[in-house]
Design an enzyme around this catalytic site. Sequence first.
Site, PDB file in Angstrom:
ATOM      1  CB  CYS A 156      -0.983  -0.011   1.167  1.00  0.00           C
ATOM      2  SG  CYS A 156      -0.267   0.230   2.807  1.00  0.00           S
ATOM      3  CG  ASP A 157       4.324   1.159   2.327  1.00  0.00           C
ATOM      4  OD1 ASP A 157       3.369   0.378   2.487  1.00  0.00           O
ATOM      5  OD2 ASP A 157       5.296   1.206   3.096  1.00  0.00           O
ATOM      6  CB  ALA A 158       3.291   1.193  -4.145  1.00  0.00           C
TER       7      ALA A 158
END
Length: 376
Positions: A160-162
Amino acid sequence: MKKLVLKLLAVYTLIGCAVPHKAVAQMALDNSEIEASMIKALEWQEAHPIFAIAPTDWTAGAYYTGVARAHKTTKDMMYMAALKNQAYNNDWQTYNRLYHADDVAISYSYLYVGMNDNRPGFVNLEPTQKFLDAHLFEDNIWKSGKDKTTSGKTILWWWCDALFMAPPVLNLYAKHTNQPKYLDEMHKFYMETYNQLFDKEERLFARDMRYVWKGNNKDEKEPNGKKIFWSRGNGWVLGGLALLLDDMPKEYKHRPFYENLFKVMASRILELQPEDGLWRTSLLCPEAYDHGEVSGSGFYTFALAWGVNNGILDKAKYQPAVKKAWQALKKCQHSDGRVGWVQNIGASPEPASADSWQNFGTGAFLMAGSEVLKLK
């Protein structure tokens, strides 16, 4: 008598920590104080450079995104000087994993400089274009679905950081170069991540497939039996959404999806805010940590304040939470400007301390301040 004084002091402290939302809403923010805190954070961080891999990695990318947002609000040339210096020293390069969203996050700052400096020959966005074209249009093992590791690396943006690292860059690049195809490609890959990691029941993102429950048999649980949702991971997403919406064309066909997702997540984050203002590293098991964490909280503060300032979130409902969060963030800044209580690099909830700091934590602090300054 001494015991009585101590008891009264304890009661006063408890009352002070649990400020009612109504009282917070009436608090006057001192913008000169906020700006001073932000400049101190910048100065300390510039004097203490740190990165995970290289000066062009994602940690620097997140930090300089905060610096860019601080300049956008304040127009203070100290921020622009820091942005230009790092871009020049980096020779405008990304990091070298062309398939990895983390390694283009630094380009947000390059693009921002490019949109604010028209001197011929100074800005070089060719490395950014090269990265984005390879990232979007060339094959790699994740896109092909051939990586079968437990993290679920079967899509381009499998963590999800992407959604903070690449989408705002693609969006800003599309805007700056007037090439909407980059925005359309961004949406395609964003939807893959959303469909794989967004938990519609909890209205939060799992960090990656290791934290996606399948029925009730998932081994990865918090001590209280609830699902694991990492604060900074969801901070990356919500902060990234605010960045996206800030530059996304109002008429873009998929904008309603992003606005709706922003509002859905914002409402959940508001529900989960602890009384002292700072979110814990574990969103659904906050009792496991005795202090809040700055990076996730900073991104939330930025996003919620941005939503209020842009009329997407209800001011009466969200502004008190933003003010409370900012007051708590300020208490995590040392007198020399260093921003503490930042969880170290990771992928799941872990403790932080007063002395733990990272450049991306400073970036989150600057992003938060950049929008809190605009509150009215």
